[in-house]
Motif scaffolding. Structure first.
Motif, short mmCIF file in Angstrom:
data_model
loop_
_atom_site.label_atom_id
_atom_site.label_comp_id
_atom_site.label_asym_id
_atom_site.label_seq_id
_atom_site.Cartn_x
_atom_site.Cartn_y
_atom_site.Cartn_z
N UNK A 109 -35.85 17.18 -10.11
CA UNK A 109 -37.12 16.56 -9.74
C UNK A 109 -38.23 17.61 -9.68
N UNK A 110 -37.91 18.77 -9.12
CA UNK A 110 -38.91 19.85 -9.01
C UNK A 110 -39.28 20.40 -10.38
N UNK A 111 -38.27 20.58 -11.22
CA UNK A 111 -38.53 21.07 -12.58
C UNK A 111 -39.37 20.08 -13.38
N UNK A 112 -39.11 18.79 -13.16
CA UNK A 112 -39.89 17.75 -13.84
C UNK A 112 -41.36 17.85 -13.45
N UNK A 113 -41.62 18.04 -12.16
CA UNK A 113 -43.00 18.19 -11.69
C UNK A 113 -43.65 19.44 -12.26
N UNK A 114 -42.86 20.51 -12.32
CA UNK A 114 -43.38 21.79 -12.81
C UNK A 114 -43.78 21.70 -14.27
N UNK A 115 -43.00 20.97 -15.08
CA UNK A 115 -43.21 20.94 -16.53
C UNK A 115 -44.07 19.78 -17.01
N UNK A 116 -44.48 18.89 -16.12
CA UNK A 116 -45.17 17.69 -16.60
C UNK A 116 -46.52 17.99 -17.23
N UNK A 117 -47.16 19.12 -16.82
CA UNK A 117 -48.49 19.43 -17.36
C UNK A 117 -48.43 19.94 -18.80
N UNK A 147 -43.86 9.49 -19.98
CA UNK A 147 -42.88 8.72 -19.20
C UNK A 147 -43.37 8.49 -17.78
N UNK A 148 -44.02 9.49 -17.21
CA UNK A 148 -44.56 9.36 -15.87
C UNK A 148 -45.64 8.28 -15.80
#
Length: 495
Positions: free
Chosen positions: A56-64, A72-73
């Motif tokens: 979940x943290x990695x997903x937030x980090x890479x979303x930009x 997907x978000x």
């Protein structure tokens, strides 16, 4: 984010993270000893919770910087708003995200968004029904057609690549017929002008795998170059599909290596070496892995071409550290190729014990249905290396098992047959006649090399250079270096 949870297992997974971050030993017994609050029955759930929180943290980090995560978000947000009854807000998010998806040529995601828009419009009165219905219908048909085309081309590329990984190069007319029919069946016929970026990419990749398998190195080079040029013509896609661009450079270099185009190879190799030296592109772990992999592959190939085997061996301890540490999680196919290439370096430098060591890493391990061609030639080179060491008894024993292996693989070429004949009769050859026998074998192989489908053995090992080295009493690398210099002088004279 995760520190908001403070009780029970939610706080224990943080303690587990702190421990794992500081220690290389991830043994459960050690963890239970160091963190007594964690009970044996809990550890599996706490590990799973930690894994989920890390993702979940990695997903937030890479979303930009990852368009797939971002889109997907946005689709998730649209679903949340819809479930709350905020239909227009949901449609607003979908419309903006859909526009972004179309700009980035993410047609599959755009189709999912359009289908959700259609659902909302059909279930609720939003004030835009009439005009919107026509627009969504037209866009839906466009995306379905686009995605079907893209799916068929990507499937063709994937299946041809899988065929290459299993079998390598075609071995005979029967193989060629099978691969060609497979290629023609799997690859749809399209006008290139009608294809978008991804469709062209899959199309070029399919031709790259097919041409390479069929020894058609001219077309292998042409389509690898078109693959790379596609990114040059669409520079915005280089950042989005960096891994595919790097693989395109790798195949271009491989095609130039197989065709013996040294000057073009050296130029492309320097481009790979200096890739992103300015740090403009954002490189993730996967892309870093590919860069390290292909830089090492083509560093070895460069030394192969030059005949500078001993010089190249000085760089192998660093490569072996990477392989042993499994730092980049390279697959069996990649590791096997490296072992074979390193074995060839040692063979060329007349270090046959080390050559045999690396060949045994292939022969004594199980690589099911992965590059059966390399597995076959590892056994051939192993016989030759033992011959160089004078292990006649071992050779007489191994010849039978290698012959059975190659027969089972349906991989007996004229080259192998002649080598088997030669090795079988070596115990009966008087030392004074050995060079004459080497010369006879060389002359036979020179003729065989010109036969259709018999070039493949010479791509794995310059057997003729080995025979010349024995006749002249010098190292294999010296023969290859001399031939390389002669060729460069000829090219300089001509051009």
């Amino acid at each position: 984010m995760s520190r908001r949870n403070s009780g029970g297992e939610d706080s224990l997974f943080l303690k587990l993270f702190d421990y794992l971050d500081k220690h290389s030993d991830h043994n459960d017994k050690e963890i239970l000893k160091k963190i007594p609050k964690i009970k044996k029955a809990q550890i599996s759930n706490i590990r799973a919770n930690l894994y989920k929180q890390l993702l979940a943290s990695l997903r937030l980090f890479h979303r930009s910087n990852n368009i797939d995560i971002y889109l997907n978000e946005q689709l998730d947000y649209a679903h949340v708003l819809y479930d709350k009854g905020l239909y227009k807000s949901s449609l607003d998010i979908l419309d903006k995200a859909k526009t972004k998806a179309l700009e980035q040529k993410q047609y599959m995601m755009a189709q999912n968004m359009v289908e959700f828009e259609k659902h909302i419009e059909s279930q609720h009165i939003t004030g835009s029904m009439s005009a919107k219905a026509i627009e969504l219908d037209e866009l839906s048909h466009f995306l379905i057609h686009r995605n079907q085309k893209s799916a068929s081309l990507s499937s063709a590329s994937l299946q041809l690549y899988g065929l290459y990984l299993r079998h390598g190069y075609v071995r005979n007319q029967k193989d060629y017929k099978y691969v060609t029919e497979f290629f023609e069946e799997k690859l749809p016929v399209y006008d290139l002008e009608d294809l978008d970026f991804y469709e062209k990419l899959y199309y070029f990749q399919s031709y790259v795998w097919y041409s390479n398998m069929c020894h058609d190195f001219l077309n292998y080079y042409r389509y690898a170059q078109r693959w790379v040029n596609l990114f040059h013509d669409n520079p915005a896609m280089k950042d989005k599909e960096l891994a595919s661009y790097i693989k395109g450079l790798h195949n271009l270099l491989n095609a130039l290596f197989l065709a013996g185009k040294y000057k073009k190879f050296k130029k492309a190799y320097l481009e790979l070496e200096q890739f992103n030296s300015d740090g403009v592109l954002s490189i993730n772990r996967n892309e870093e892995s590919l860069l390290v992999l292909f830089k090492n592959v083509h560093m070895i190939n460069l030394h192969y071409m030059q005949g500078s085997f001993t010089e190249c061996l000085e760089m192998m301890p660093e490569l072996e550290k990477i392989i042993v540490s499994n730092k980049y999680n390279w697959d069996q196919h990649r590791i096997m190729v490296f072992y074979y290439k390193i074995a060839c370096l040692y063979f060329g430098a007349v270090q046959n014990e080390n050559c045999i060591h690396y060949l045994n890493l292939i022969i004594n391990n199980f690589f099911p249905k992965v590059r059966e061609d390399i597995q076959s030639f590892a056994r051939i080179l192993n016989l030759i290396a033992h011959f160089e060491l004078g292990n006649e008894l071992l050779i007489s024993y191994q010849i039978k098992s290698v012959y059975r292996f190659l027969s089972k693989m349906n991989d007996l070429h004229e080259v192998q047959k002649e080598i088997f004949k030669f090795l079988r009769k070596t115990p009966r050859i008087e030392p004074k006649n050995l060079n004459h026998e080497f010369g006879l074998l060389r002359d036979k192989l020179v003729i065989i090399r010109e036969m259709p489908f018999e070039k493949r053995p010479f791509l794995y090992l310059d057997i003729i250079a080995w025979l010349e080295s024995r006749i002249e009493g010098v190292a294999v690398e010296k023969v290859i270096e001399r031939n390389f210099n002669l060729l460069q002088n000829e090219n300089a004279t001509l051009g």
